[in-house]
Design a protein around this motif. Structure first.
Motif, PDB file in Angstrom:
ATOM      1  N   ASP A  37      -2.053 -12.553 -23.755  1.00  0.00           N
ATOM      2  CA  ASP A  37      -1.571 -11.384 -23.004  1.00  0.00           C
ATOM      3  C   ASP A  37      -1.821 -11.685 -21.530  1.00  0.00           C
ATOM      4  O   ASP A  37      -2.925 -12.093 -21.158  1.00  0.00           O
ATOM      5  CB  ASP A  37      -2.331 -10.119 -23.409  1.00  0.00           C
ATOM      6  CG  ASP A  37      -2.160  -9.803 -24.890  1.00  0.00           C
ATOM      7  OD1 ASP A  37      -1.033  -9.918 -25.394  1.00  0.00           O
ATOM      8  OD2 ASP A  37      -3.169  -9.451 -25.544  1.00  0.00           O
ATOM      9  N   PHE A  38      -0.813 -11.469 -20.691  1.00  0.00           N
ATOM     10  CA  PHE A  38      -0.985 -11.819 -19.281  1.00  0.00           C
ATOM     11  C   PHE A  38      -0.104 -10.944 -18.404  1.00  0.00           C
ATOM     12  O   PHE A  38       0.821 -10.263 -18.876  1.00  0.00           O
ATOM     13  CB  PHE A  38      -0.653 -13.299 -19.062  1.00  0.00           C
ATOM     14  CG  PHE A  38       0.780 -13.673 -19.360  1.00  0.00           C
ATOM     15  CD1 PHE A  38       1.713 -13.806 -18.338  1.00  0.00           C
ATOM     16  CD2 PHE A  38       1.198 -13.898 -20.666  1.00  0.00           C
ATOM     17  CE1 PHE A  38       3.026 -14.151 -18.607  1.00  0.00           C
ATOM     18  CE2 PHE A  38       2.518 -14.248 -20.948  1.00  0.00           C
ATOM     19  CZ  PHE A  38       3.433 -14.372 -19.908  1.00  0.00           C
ATOM     20  N   THR A  39      -0.411 -10.968 -17.113  1.00  0.00           N
ATOM     21  CA  THR A  39       0.397 -10.266 -16.117  1.00  0.00           C
ATOM     22  C   THR A  39       0.789 -11.244 -15.027  1.00  0.00           C
ATOM     23  O   THR A  39       0.107 -12.248 -14.807  1.00  0.00           O
ATOM     24  CB  THR A  39      -0.370  -9.087 -15.488  1.00  0.00           C
ATOM     25  OG1 THR A  39      -1.540  -9.582 -14.832  1.00  0.00           O
ATOM     26  CG2 THR A  39      -0.764  -8.060 -16.540  1.00  0.00           C
ATOM     27  N   VAL A  40       1.889 -10.952 -14.350  1.00  0.00           N
ATOM     28  CA  VAL A  40       2.300 -11.727 -13.182  1.00  0.00           C
ATOM     29  C   VAL A  40       2.456 -10.769 -12.011  1.00  0.00           C
ATOM     30  O   VAL A  40       2.914  -9.634 -12.169  1.00  0.00           O
ATOM     31  CB  VAL A  40       3.615 -12.506 -13.424  1.00  0.00           C
ATOM     32  CG1 VAL A  40       3.415 -13.573 -14.469  1.00  0.00           C
ATOM     33  CG2 VAL A  40       4.746 -11.572 -13.826  1.00  0.00           C
ATOM     34  N   ASP A  41       2.077 -11.241 -10.850  1.00  0.00           N
ATOM     35  CA  ASP A  41       2.094 -10.422  -9.641  1.00  0.00           C
ATOM     36  C   ASP A  41       2.929 -11.128  -8.576  1.00  0.00           C
ATOM     37  O   ASP A  41       2.622 -12.261  -8.186  1.00  0.00           O
ATOM     38  CB  ASP A  41       0.656 -10.218  -9.143  1.00  0.00           C
ATOM     39  CG  ASP A  41       0.572  -9.247  -7.984  1.00  0.00           C
ATOM     40  OD1 ASP A  41       1.591  -8.611  -7.647  1.00  0.00           O
ATOM     41  OD2 ASP A  41      -0.525  -9.125  -7.399  1.00  0.00           O
ATOM     42  N   ASP A  42       4.007 -10.479  -8.138  1.00  0.00           N
ATOM     43  CA  ASP A  42       4.866 -10.996  -7.064  1.00  0.00           C
ATOM     44  C   ASP A  42       5.488 -12.348  -7.407  1.00  0.00           C
ATOM     45  O   ASP A  42       5.369 -13.323  -6.665  1.00  0.00           O
ATOM     46  CB  ASP A  42       4.087 -11.095  -5.752  1.00  0.00           C
ATOM     47  CG  ASP A  42       3.906  -9.744  -5.089  1.00  0.00           C
ATOM     48  OD1 ASP A  42       4.207  -8.719  -5.728  1.00  0.00           O
ATOM     49  OD2 ASP A  42       3.481  -9.700  -3.924  1.00  0.00           O
ATOM     50  N   LEU A  43       6.171 -12.411  -8.521  1.00  0.00           N
ATOM     51  CA  LEU A  43       6.909 -13.613  -8.904  1.00  0.00           C
ATOM     52  C   LEU A  43       8.282 -13.574  -8.220  1.00  0.00           C
ATOM     53  O   LEU A  43       9.049 -12.633  -8.415  1.00  0.00           O
ATOM     54  CB  LEU A  43       7.085 -13.663 -10.419  1.00  0.00           C
ATOM     55  CG  LEU A  43       7.877 -14.839 -10.986  1.00  0.00           C
ATOM     56  CD1 LEU A  43       7.092 -16.127 -10.796  1.00  0.00           C
ATOM     57  CD2 LEU A  43       8.196 -14.621 -12.450  1.00  0.00           C
ATOM     58  N   PRO A  44       8.633 -14.582  -7.389  1.00  0.00           N
ATOM     59  CA  PRO A  44       9.911 -14.549  -6.658  1.00  0.00           C
ATOM     60  C   PRO A  44      11.055 -15.169  -7.459  1.00  0.00           C
ATOM     61  O   PRO A  44      10.909 -16.236  -8.043  1.00  0.00           O
ATOM     62  CB  PRO A  44       9.609 -15.365  -5.401  1.00  0.00           C
ATOM     63  CG  PRO A  44       8.576 -16.352  -5.843  1.00  0.00           C
ATOM     64  CD  PRO A  44       7.771 -15.694  -6.940  1.00  0.00           C
ATOM     65  N   LEU A  45      12.204 -14.482  -7.467  1.00  0.00           N
ATOM     66  CA  LEU A  45      13.421 -14.991  -8.096  1.00  0.00           C
ATOM     67  C   LEU A  45      14.564 -14.882  -7.092  1.00  0.00           C
ATOM     68  O   LEU A  45      14.754 -13.814  -6.490  1.00  0.00           O
ATOM     69  CB  LEU A  45      13.770 -14.187  -9.355  1.00  0.00           C
ATOM     70  CG  LEU A  45      12.765 -14.176 -10.506  1.00  0.00           C
ATOM     71  CD1 LEU A  45      13.233 -13.233 -11.597  1.00  0.00           C
ATOM     72  CD2 LEU A  45      12.561 -15.572 -11.064  1.00  0.00           C
ATOM     73  N   GLU A  93       0.820  -1.209   0.000  1.00  0.00           N
ATOM     74  CA  GLU A  93       0.000   0.000   0.000  1.00  0.00           C
ATOM     75  C   GLU A  93       0.861   1.269   0.000  1.00  0.00           C
ATOM     76  O   GLU A  93       0.523   2.260  -0.654  1.00  0.00           O
ATOM     77  CB  GLU A  93      -0.918   0.029   1.223  1.00  0.00           C
ATOM     78  CG  GLU A  93      -2.022  -1.009   1.217  1.00  0.00           C
ATOM     79  CD  GLU A  93      -1.559  -2.351   1.769  1.00  0.00           C
ATOM     80  OE1 GLU A  93      -0.473  -2.395   2.391  1.00  0.00           O
ATOM     81  OE2 GLU A  93      -2.275  -3.360   1.566  1.00  0.00           O
ATOM     82  N   LEU A  94       1.985   1.228   0.730  1.00  0.00           N
ATOM     83  CA  LEU A  94       2.816   2.423   0.877  1.00  0.00           C
ATOM     84  C   LEU A  94       3.355   2.916  -0.459  1.00  0.00           C
ATOM     85  O   LEU A  94       3.380   4.120  -0.730  1.00  0.00           O
ATOM     86  CB  LEU A  94       3.968   2.124   1.835  1.00  0.00           C
ATOM     87  CG  LEU A  94       4.893   3.294   2.195  1.00  0.00           C
ATOM     88  CD1 LEU A  94       4.117   4.395   2.909  1.00  0.00           C
ATOM     89  CD2 LEU A  94       6.048   2.796   3.062  1.00  0.00           C
ATOM     90  N   PHE A  95       3.786   1.988  -1.327  1.00  0.00           N
ATOM     91  CA  PHE A  95       4.383   2.379  -2.606  1.00  0.00           C
ATOM     92  C   PHE A  95       3.557   1.942  -3.813  1.00  0.00           C
ATOM     93  O   PHE A  95       3.986   2.096  -4.952  1.00  0.00           O
ATOM     94  CB  PHE A  95       5.796   1.786  -2.721  1.00  0.00           C
ATOM     95  CG  PHE A  95       6.736   2.252  -1.646  1.00  0.00           C
ATOM     96  CD1 PHE A  95       7.217   3.548  -1.629  1.00  0.00           C
ATOM     97  CD2 PHE A  95       7.119   1.396  -0.625  1.00  0.00           C
ATOM     98  CE1 PHE A  95       8.074   3.985  -0.639  1.00  0.00           C
ATOM     99  CE2 PHE A  95       7.977   1.812   0.379  1.00  0.00           C
ATOM    100  CZ  PHE A  95       8.459   3.121   0.368  1.00  0.00           C
ATOM    101  N   GLY A  96       2.379   1.380  -3.572  1.00  0.00           N
ATOM    102  CA  GLY A  96       1.507   0.988  -4.678  1.00  0.00           C
ATOM    103  C   GLY A  96       2.039  -0.156  -5.511  1.00  0.00           C
ATOM    104  O   GLY A  96       1.777  -0.232  -6.713  1.00  0.00           O
ATOM    105  N   PHE A  97       2.777  -1.078  -4.880  1.00  0.00           N
ATOM    106  CA  PHE A  97       3.365  -2.176  -5.632  1.00  0.00           C
ATOM    107  C   PHE A  97       2.324  -3.156  -6.156  1.00  0.00           C
ATOM    108  O   PHE A  97       2.648  -3.998  -6.998  1.00  0.00           O
ATOM    109  CB  PHE A  97       4.385  -2.928  -4.770  1.00  0.00           C
ATOM    110  CG  PHE A  97       5.662  -2.156  -4.533  1.00  0.00           C
ATOM    111  CD1 PHE A  97       6.127  -1.255  -5.471  1.00  0.00           C
ATOM    112  CD2 PHE A  97       6.389  -2.332  -3.372  1.00  0.00           C
ATOM    113  CE1 PHE A  97       7.302  -0.545  -5.273  1.00  0.00           C
ATOM    114  CE2 PHE A  97       7.565  -1.634  -3.151  1.00  0.00           C
ATOM    115  CZ  PHE A  97       8.022  -0.732  -4.108  1.00  0.00           C
ATOM    116  N   GLY A  98       1.112  -3.093  -5.659  1.00  0.00           N
ATOM    117  CA  GLY A  98       0.081  -3.994  -6.166  1.00  0.00           C
ATOM    118  C   GLY A  98      -0.737  -3.391  -7.289  1.00  0.00           C
ATOM    119  O   GLY A  98      -1.632  -4.054  -7.829  1.00  0.00           O
ATOM    120  N   ASP A  99      -0.440  -2.152  -7.671  1.00  0.00           N
ATOM    121  CA  ASP A  99      -1.262  -1.428  -8.653  1.00  0.00           C
ATOM    122  C   ASP A  99      -0.554  -1.321 -10.005  1.00  0.00           C
ATOM    123  O   ASP A  99       0.674  -1.356 -10.091  1.00  0.00           O
ATOM    124  CB  ASP A  99      -1.575  -0.023  -8.150  1.00  0.00           C
ATOM    125  CG  ASP A  99      -2.277  -0.024  -6.794  1.00  0.00           C
ATOM    126  OD1 ASP A  99      -3.019  -0.998  -6.541  1.00  0.00           O
ATOM    127  OD2 ASP A  99      -2.059   0.913  -6.006  1.00  0.00           O
TER     128      ASP A  99
END
Length: 441
Positions: free
Chosen positions: A271-279, A104-110
């Protein structure tokens, strides 16, 4: 005639054009060379040159750069995480408070679907090879110098006045991430899970491992990851077969089964998006060579609830160790692209179920429109055992997800026991088959 040599010309004055024999103006271009036009360059080179510089999101906390993380109520620096929660607690006045969630603080989910180019949080910026590993702070309480070795820890206590210092400034040495996901699983819980995991596998375990097994030696460690959001497109093409007939030819041992099938050319685009993929952003943990280690075990305890990660504060690492990130974004792109292609294949799988004989993909193309990279520490309880052997032996791990308790590991086995078990199972299967045949006759 004169034997005197002609003196060399004087160097030009500052700002004076360089002319004369040997100057760049007198050197003709090599055959076939001309001024490079970006439009004439290969696509990959032109795209790299014309790509905008990565956008940066500053996640640093200015109030923590002094190294002293103070309790907001009493000002004490003796702060610890409260296990089982995402809270910090003051050891002096017992005040508790929650870190700020970066989602929420930096809008990383948006805005994932609108990502273009490369966006990096400041903790994910490239590592400077010359950046110091040792960080020093001047204690404001007594004036002493406190040093923190960021290779393995992020906090240290002043020996004189007992102030606790933490490395919070995002120096480019890979030690300070953007966010941290605090431990929820306590050590005694992790020890019990590891013991239970091994007990189920002791029958085949190496004797030396059983003799030396001490789950109390488990270590709580924060492992470095890049958490990636991505906006991508992919196209795949290949052939698919639908079985139309099945029949056999021949007799006895020469009998063979044949199939008739209709063959189709298949093309799919998604067409797709990925959210919070860990590497993994540690080259050591990213080394998945199964001949020397069992790092792949750590991937089996995923996922982590990264949506609950909080803004970096070194106090969360009080009582734990950590491993530094040593891999930059560009080095991780090939692994990201492999992951995205795997996701794309899974996306189109549902549309190919009618091809009963399967699909063979022969061509794949991936277009990554935009990515966002956030550096994060994830909590893992880790037990290790080194099995001696050729080429340095094998390093076995048992890992416990520090949030969910998910446990997976590698236990070294006694080879002769494994072979004996396999032979016994084979004998049992053979006996069952004979009994079935006797019953049918």
């Amino acid at each position: 005639m004169s034997d005197t040599k002609t003196p060399p010309p004087l160097p030009p004055l500052p700002g004076q054009p360089i002319e004369g024999p040997g100057s760049p103006r007198d050197v003709p271009p090599l055959p076939g060379m001309s001024t490079l036009d970006p439009a004439e360059m290969p696509d990959a080179i032109r795209a790299e040159l014309e790509a905008p510089d990565p956008a940066a999101i500053d996640t640093g906390a200015a109030e923590l750069k002094s190294g002293l993380n103070r309790c907001p109520r009493c000002g004490s620096s003796d702060i610890r995480p409260r296990l089982g929660t995402d809270l910090l607690v003051c050891e002096y006045c017992r005040h508790e408070w929650h870190g700020e969630r970066v989602e929420e603080l930096f809008g990383f989910g948006d805005g994932i679907a609108g990502l273009r180019g490369t966006v990096m949080a400041s903790g994910a910026q490239d590592i400077d090879a010359d950046a110091a590993t040792l960080m020093s702070f001047k204690c404001s309480g007594c004036g002493a110098e406190v040093t923190v070795n960021t290779e393995s820890t992020m906090t240290a206590r002043c020996h004189w006045c007992r102030h606790v210092f933490g490395v919070n400034e995002q120096v480019p040495n890979g030690a300070v991430p953007d966010a941290v996901l605090p431990f929820h699983i306590r050590k005694d819980d992790a020890v019990a899970r590891i013991r239970q995991f091994v007990d189920k596998r002791k029958l085949l375990a190496l004797k030396a491992f059983k003799d030396e097994f001490t789950p109390e030696n488990v270590v709580g460690v924060y492992l470095p990851y890049m958490i990636v959001d991505g906006n991508a497109s992919a196209s795949v093409a290949g052939t698919g077969e639908i079985k139309t007939r099945e029949y056999t030819r021949g007799t006895g041992n020469d009998k063979k089964t044949y199939y008739d099938a209709d063959v189709y050319r298949i093309e799919r685009h998604v067409d797709f998006t990925v959210d919070d993929l860990p590497l993994e952003s540690s080259s050591e943990r990213g080394n998945l060579d199964v001949n020397v280690n069992t790092n792949n075990i750590i991937n089996t305890i995923l996922p982590f609830d990264t949506k609950n990660a909080v803004r970096w504060n070194a106090s969360y690492l009080n009582g734990f160790t950590s491993e530094k990130r040593n891999t930059n974004v560009e080095a991780l792109r090939p692994r990201l692209e492999d992951q995205l292609l795997s996701i794309a294949r899974a996306q189109v799988e549902g549309s190919t179920r009618r091809y009963t004989r399967g699909v063979r993909w022969e061509a794949e193309a991936l277009d990554v429109h935009g990515t966002r990279w956030v550096s994060m520490y994830l909590p893992v309880w880790l037990y290790s055992y080194h099995q001696p052997g050729r080429n340095g032996g094998m390093l076995h791990y048992i890992a416990v997800n520090g949030r969910t308790g998910e446990t997976m590991g590698s236990v070294p086995v006694q080879q002769w026991k494994l072979l004996l078990t396999a032979l016994s199972v084979g004998t049992v299967v053979e006996a069952i088959a004979i009994a079935i045949l006797v019953g049918m006759s």
